[in-house]
Enzyme design. Sequence first.
Site, PDB file in Angstrom:
ATOM      1  N   ASP A  63       0.814  -1.203   0.000  1.00 36.18           N
ATOM      2  CA  ASP A  63       0.000   0.000   0.000  1.00 36.18           C
ATOM      3  C   ASP A  63       0.860   1.270   0.000  1.00 36.18           C
ATOM      4  O   ASP A  63       1.731   1.432   0.835  1.00 36.18           O
ATOM      5  CB  ASP A  63      -0.895  -0.119   1.243  1.00 36.18           C
ATOM      6  CG  ASP A  63      -1.444   1.188   1.732  1.00 36.18           C
ATOM      7  OD1 ASP A  63      -1.756   2.032   0.890  1.00 36.18           O
ATOM      8  OD2 ASP A  63      -1.570   1.325   2.964  1.00 36.18           O
ATOM      9  N   HIS A  82      -0.295   4.502   0.219  1.00 37.95           N
ATOM     10  CA  HIS A  82      -0.926   5.698   0.802  1.00 37.95           C
ATOM     11  C   HIS A  82      -0.066   6.201   1.953  1.00 37.95           C
ATOM     12  O   HIS A  82      -0.157   5.683   3.060  1.00 37.95           O
ATOM     13  CB  HIS A  82      -2.315   5.369   1.336  1.00 37.95           C
ATOM     14  CG  HIS A  82      -3.301   5.004   0.271  1.00 37.95           C
ATOM     15  ND1 HIS A  82      -3.561   3.713  -0.089  1.00 37.95           N
ATOM     16  CD2 HIS A  82      -4.098   5.776  -0.505  1.00 37.95           C
ATOM     17  CE1 HIS A  82      -4.481   3.697  -1.044  1.00 37.95           C
ATOM     18  NE2 HIS A  82      -4.813   4.938  -1.316  1.00 37.95           N
TER      19      HIS A  82
END
Lengths: 550, 139
Positions: free
Chosen positions: B16, B18
């Site tokens: 991920d 983010h």
Amino acid sequence: MSTATERSAKERWEQEVAQAKPRPQPPTTVSGVPIEPLYTPESLPDFDYETELGYPGQYPFTRGVHATMYRGRLWTMRQFAGFGTPRQTNQRFKFLLEKGQTGLSTAFDLPTLMGLDSDDPRAVGEVGRLGVAVSTLDDIRQLYDGIDLEQVSVSMTINAPAIVIMAFYLANAQNRGLDWQKLRGTIQNDILKEFHAQNEFVFPPEPHVRLVIDVIEFCTRHVPQWNPVSISGYHIREAGSTAVQELAFTLADGFHYVEQTMARGLAVDDFAGRLSFFFNAHNDIFEEVAKYRAARLLWAETMRHTYGASKEASWKLRFHCQTAGCSLQDKQPEVNLIRVAYQALAGVLGGCQSLHTNSMDETLALPTEHAVTLALRTQQVLAYETGVTNTVDPLGGSYFVEALTRQMAEEARRYFDRIQQEGGVIAGIESGFFRREIAEAAYAYQRDVDAGRKIIVGVNAFTEAEEKPIEILVIDDTVEKEQIAALRAIKTARSQEEVRRHLDAIRRAAESGENLMPVLIEAARARVTVGEAMNAMADVFGRYEGAAKW
Amino acid sequence: MTTPPIRIVLAKIGLDGHDRGIKVVARGLRDAGFHVIYAGLWQTPESVVRTVADEDADWLGLSILSGAHMTLVPRVLHLLRTAGLEHVGVIVGGIIPESDVPKLLDMGVARVFGPGTPIPEIVDFLRSSPRRTPTPSVS
């Protein structure tokens, strides 16, 4: 009326404003831009309707890219969807089409986005979680099975391995006997914003951009109705940028792609009309509308005057819009419905061509069918009940919106100059310029929220002592096992000899600089996987981790 | 005599990307006087635990928005124990469904911070938690 009376009216108003008790925080936009108490003709010195606005469907397109806008055709309601196995996502697509959605938008899982197969050790726990898992041509076949790809337009949100997925899509279309000329859709294929913001990149910036251009070049020649890139500000904004940064960095990325594609020998008018954009719709309605209008103006003037495009289609900035995921809160999640509705309004008042409305539960998990339906209904209410579609650019001519549009364009131009001083987009990535600018803005925003200078309903004001939980979607843990088993079966059944031959061909093409699409399409047929194709390219291009550090 | 700053390793674990939240938290903790080591993106449970050991950290903050927390967090906790680092407190941030929070706390996570958590709340939590010292190894 005499000027003396006018002046005295203004003076009286100014006096009243001076005496009024202001709110404790002077009003600013979401991005922190100060806003005047009132906008009047004086806010727009030398305003010229013909050159700054003109007519919709005509240069400089400030008011919209089509003459009739939504009176002619509504925007495409396109909800981003994908989870689990290709079969599960295929069912969600069919569900959405039944509910009245008019285009498809595919979300891939993280391993696929990073160019890893479902059975890669780094993919553990992530297969099918945030999107659909795709490793082979068979996955793409199942994903779009039973959907008429010559009628429904398909969007695919994928970047680092975009060229591989595009090759799968085209090979699948060919296997189904479909005509490439009739395929309509968009592949995001925008690697530059990955380096700025979203962090799904594999190779160093230059070879990565080359792959973007390979897709643009190939589609220009063979898949003419396809948008081979969706130049995206969405993720830049989600990473915490201001509206102006989103606008300026996105257009700068677009200019870089234009220059690189022209450097391949393509004429600007042959491909520019198929470049598409993707912007965020955040909470501040007028700031967002000004951003979209300024984007159209800046793109048109640069395409025309800097790159010498002469077709109208090359000047038009068409964009997809998505409501701001980063604005959603996990406190009182149903309130997100309201945020999304206002954001969608901004997108439509700004003249978007397609729109995704987020679901209220997305800060908790992937959306449930109930939440997705409400999000889609939000668009339908906007389109059919509110009257905002009745006339083109209804905010055009507002002193406020026109002044903001001007200001937005001017500030974006200043950023273009700064990017030039940095040595261009690639140099700016390598020096960390974009990431620093965005991180600064994100931190400033958080400090404003923490200090209560910015109010977030349900978070730092109007909180509830007790939160009512809402239903959320749980992804079945068997997905990963199922997907890995299917992939292993395909890997065993194919000709290893043939796979090796195709991987060699990919390496050779990567090295020689020829367009990689043809060899990737052939490789797709031999069931070369996403991960294998990416690894073969990495053998030549290397891997990039530079920007992964703080 | 001043107490040395609290040392915290922050890491993105899994695929991920983010990193808005964790970078903001890193800045905020640093400005609040913590010694922050940001390990960056794409960390594995193994690499994170190695960083914790190398940096002699008091805390480990993991950011996960990918839904893979129920796979990755237990692995990190297990590896910390194996490495004799059970005194290191673990906090988790990101998109964590409400129903998973008690499960993570049962496993030994000290606290889960959801989206929209004010930085001062994290600062107060870390400051008010007693600093745990390594358990002397029994031989």
